[in-house]
Design a protein around this motif. Structure first.
Motif, short mmCIF file in Angstrom:
data_model
loop_
_atom_site.label_atom_id
_atom_site.label_comp_id
_atom_site.label_asym_id
_atom_site.label_seq_id
_atom_site.Cartn_x
_atom_site.Cartn_y
_atom_site.Cartn_z
N ARG A 149 -75.52 2.74 -29.14
CA ARG A 149 -76.86 3.04 -29.66
C ARG A 149 -76.81 3.85 -30.94
NH1 ARG A 149 -77.88 1.41 -24.80
NH2 ARG A 149 -79.98 0.72 -24.26
N ILE A 150 -75.77 4.69 -31.04
CA ILE A 150 -75.61 5.46 -32.28
C ILE A 150 -75.22 4.53 -33.43
CG2 ILE A 150 -74.14 7.16 -33.42
CD1 ILE A 150 -74.17 8.75 -30.78
N ILE A 151 -74.32 3.60 -33.15
CA ILE A 151 -73.94 2.63 -34.19
C ILE A 151 -75.17 1.86 -34.67
CG2 ILE A 151 -72.59 0.54 -34.70
CD1 ILE A 151 -70.51 1.51 -32.67
N GLY A 152 -76.03 1.47 -33.71
CA GLY A 152 -77.20 0.66 -34.04
C GLY A 152 -78.39 1.48 -34.53
N ASP A 153 -78.21 2.80 -34.70
CA ASP A 153 -79.28 3.67 -35.18
C ASP A 153 -80.49 3.66 -34.25
OD1 ASP A 153 -80.32 5.57 -37.04
OD2 ASP A 153 -81.65 4.02 -37.83
N LEU A 154 -80.25 3.49 -32.96
CA LEU A 154 -81.34 3.63 -32.01
C LEU A 154 -81.49 5.09 -31.64
CD1 LEU A 154 -80.74 0.52 -29.74
CD2 LEU A 154 -82.35 0.79 -31.63
N ILE A 155 -80.37 5.83 -31.67
CA ILE A 155 -80.43 7.28 -31.54
C ILE A 155 -79.54 7.89 -32.62
CG2 ILE A 155 -81.04 7.53 -29.09
CD1 ILE A 155 -78.13 7.60 -28.41
N ALA A 156 -79.81 9.14 -32.95
CA ALA A 156 -79.03 9.81 -33.99
C ALA A 156 -78.00 10.73 -33.34
CB ALA A 156 -79.95 10.61 -34.90
N PRO A 157 -76.77 10.76 -33.85
CA PRO A 157 -75.77 11.65 -33.27
C PRO A 157 -76.07 13.10 -33.62
CG PRO A 157 -74.89 10.59 -35.23
CD PRO A 157 -76.25 9.99 -34.99
N THR A 158 -75.55 14.01 -32.79
CA THR A 158 -75.71 15.44 -33.08
C THR A 158 -74.93 15.81 -34.33
OG1 THR A 158 -75.69 15.69 -30.68
CG2 THR A 158 -75.69 17.71 -31.98
N ALA A 159 -73.73 15.23 -34.45
CA ALA A 159 -72.93 15.48 -35.65
C ALA A 159 -72.12 14.23 -35.94
CB ALA A 159 -72.01 16.68 -35.42
N GLY A 160 -71.67 14.12 -37.18
CA GLY A 160 -70.85 12.98 -37.56
C GLY A 160 -71.61 11.97 -38.37
N GLU A 161 -70.89 10.97 -38.83
CA GLU A 161 -71.46 10.03 -39.78
C GLU A 161 -71.18 8.60 -39.35
OE1 GLU A 161 -71.18 9.63 -44.52
OE2 GLU A 161 -70.65 11.60 -43.69
N VAL A 162 -72.19 7.76 -39.42
CA VAL A 162 -72.03 6.33 -39.15
C VAL A 162 -72.23 5.58 -40.46
CG1 VAL A 162 -72.75 4.38 -37.73
CG2 VAL A 162 -73.09 6.72 -36.89
N THR A 163 -71.24 4.81 -40.85
CA THR A 163 -71.38 4.00 -42.05
C THR A 163 -71.26 2.53 -41.65
OG1 THR A 163 -70.21 5.76 -43.19
CG2 THR A 163 -70.62 3.75 -44.43
#
Lengths: 285, 294
Positions: free
Chosen positions: B56-70
């Motif tokens: 879900r973090i990869i798909g931008d359905l939820i945002a991570p507390t820290a870190g970066e998804v590109t």
């Protein structure tokens, strides 16, 4: 291709299986028969009972007498039953339309803004705990006792709350995964409302609307009890009962009941046409 | 099919769920991962390891507390707005009021494709998942496996560059699941889409993937990444090869003893420990194959 599990006719959108025409009628008959038997039986018992008491009690006229009264008083000057049914039905349906429209609009607004919903739902619950019908004399004063609008507004207020509460529920109780899906489409909020929330709310809407048909008639007739134009069912019921013309009273009640049943059936038919995909509409099978 | 540009890049993804301002659980801790174009990557792990959260973090359905998804060189939100993602969940999430065709057209309507293009595109996708004869049916008239195929067709309809699948066959029976695995491989080979696939089935992960990412819970971490070098195209016979059993064993070992094998990648080290574990895993694997034939 892989084995197909489902047996439906390809291309047949309705796909009710391969039931024969006569088979369907037998099944329907079996479904409705008990209700018909009970209905006819009740009428028969009533008729016999009323005949036995004939002359002693006039409070309970026989069904045959009621039918006779309906025919005699349809165009009557004192108790114009035909015109009365039309008048009351107009008020009830007008109120139904107004209340439903307002309920749907408020539901759309409150489902759109979460805060509004948080405010409105408690208000709606509180309002439904109030015996709104007790305000009928006030409505007569506000909108004019001779103006049918005062009755219409009473019906509308009664209709408003269940429609608003149900439709709101239908708009918000959307599968979380469905919202994740539309989020992955980068869908606008309005598109979600149009393509997911509103279709999802339709079954809730029809449930409320069926309830509302009865409420609108109750609202109109009770408001009529507190005064107004004479050619309405509520006035005829009050006046005939106070002059001990109970056959007329019963005839008016029957017309009210018939109006309620017919409106309900129209809504049920509409439901069947609009949401044939819903589980409640595909119970056959 | 694989070039070296990363489609998905995760840098130090951490996810903590909190209640009342107090951090309660660390669902994911410092996840780094790169997924290359055209790869089929499975995330596997026991429940609670955060694999669905990571998806879900990869798909931008939820945002991570820290870190970066590109994703495709962009932040995840940009990628989502560019419609880079196709999503498939465990439940098919089909809309009862729409026909099969209508369900596949839904994303295309939202993307404002014109009607002719919508119809043609949905048709094409339904042919791809072999449901061409069922376009006018309603979802409730289909079996679970067919419904999930509609969901896949819908996810692929607007040609997203990444397909995110969250235990898509978890609710299906074993035989249907194996058939769906073959379908997914065929679709993946035909479309060249990058797939990230969450599962808790070891055979499924091995059979499908080019790489299996093994995760452990509390906190959710990547403990092992196993390259699956089984030949392609894969088919029912693949499930009976020696190499398949070795890899199934390797993944199972990695799941049960997180950290005992090499930290990442090298299949040779993991498979040697696998063959030591001997005959048990192959026999269970073979049972599943017989089930599919019968």
């Amino acid at each position: 291709m892989s084995a197909v599990v489902v047996r439906t006719r390809p291309g047949g959108a309705g796909g009710r299986g391969q039931e024969t025409w006569s088979g369907r009628w037998v099944r329907r008959l079996r479904f409705y028969l008990p209700a018909v038997v009970v209905f006819v039986g009740t009428l028969a018992v009533w008729q016999v009972f009323a005949n036995a008491l004939a002359g002693k009690v006039t409070v309970l006229p026989a069904p045959s007498v009621i039918v006779e009264t309906l025919r005699n008083h349809w165009d009557d000057a004192r108790y114009p039953l035909g015109a009365a049914m039309q008048g009351t039905l107009t008020e009830a349906l007008g109120g139904l339309a107004l209340g439903t429209l307002a309920g749907v609009l408020v539901a759309l607004a409150s489902a759109r803004f979460l805060t509004a919903r948080d405010i409105l739902l408690p208000v709606a619950v509180a309002a439904s705990a109030i015996p709104i019908i007790a305000m009928a004399p006030l409505f007569n004063a506000w909108f004019g006792i001779l103006n049918p609008l005062s009755k219409m507004m009473m019906a509308a207020v009664l209709v408003f709350f269940p429609v608003m509460a149900n439709v709101t529920l239908g708009l918000v109780s959307v599968d979380k995964a469905a919202l994740e899906l539309t989020r992955s489409y980068a869908s606008s909020e309005w598109a979600v409302v149009r393509k997911v929330r509103i279709p999802n709310a339709l079954p809730y809407f029809f449930t409320a609307l069926k309830l509302a048909t009865t409420l609108s008639l109750i609202g109109a007739i009770v408001a009529e009890y507190f005064g107004g134009q004479r050619n309405v069912l509520g006035r005829i019921i009050v006046e005939s009962a106070s002059s001990l013309a109970f056959d007329v009273t019963w005839a008016a009640i029957m017309l009210g009941a018939a109006s309620g049943i017919v409106t309900y059936l129209v809504v049920a038919l509409l439901e069947r046409l609009v949401i044939p995909w819903h589980a409640s509409q595909r119970s056959e099978q | 099919m694989t070039d070296n540009a990363p489609v998905v890049r995760l840098d130090g993804i951490t996810m903590t769920f909190s209640r009342g301002g107090q951090a309660l659980t660390t669902a994911l801790e410092k996840i780094d991962l790169e997924i290359r174009r055209g790869e089929f990557v499975s995330l596997i792990g026991p429940s609670g390891c955060g694999k669905s959260t990571l998806l879900r973090i990869i798909g931008d359905l939820i945002a991570p507390t820290a870190g970066e998804v590109t994703v495709n060189g962009k932040p995840a939100t940009r990628a989502r707005l560019d419609r880079d993602y196709g999503m498939v969940f465990q439940a098919p999430v089909l809309f009862d009021w729409r026909t099969v065709q209508g369900n596949v057209e839904l994303p295309l309507e939202i993307l404002r494709f014109d009607r002719a293009k919508r119809t043609a595109r949905a048709r094409e996708m339904l042919e791809l998942v072999e449901l061409g004869d069922f376009v006018r049916h309603h979802p409730y008239q289909l079996s679970g496996g067919m419904q999930q195929r509609v969901a896949i067709a819908r996810a692929l309809a607007f040609e997203p560059s990444i397909l995110l699948m969250d235990e898509p066959f978890g609710a299906l029976d074993e035989m249907t699941r194996e058939r769906m695995n073959l379908e997914v491989l065929r679709i993946w080979e035909q479309t060249g889409t990058t797939v990230v696939f969450v599962t808790h089935s070891i055979p499924e992960a091995v059979f499908l993937s080019s790489r299996v990412v093994v995760m452990s819970p509390r906190p959710g971490r990547i403990t092992n990444i196993i390259d699956i070098d089984l030949q392609r195209p894969r088919n029912d016979a693949t499930r009976e090869t020696e190499r398949y059993f070795e890899l199934v064993t390797a993944v199972r070992e990695a799941l049960h003893h997180p950290g005992s094998t090499g930290s990442s990648g090298s299949t040779s080290s993991t498979s040697s420990s696998g063959s030591a574990a001997g005959p048990r895993p192959p026999s269970t694997g073979r049972l599943a194959v017989e089930g599919a034939v019968g």
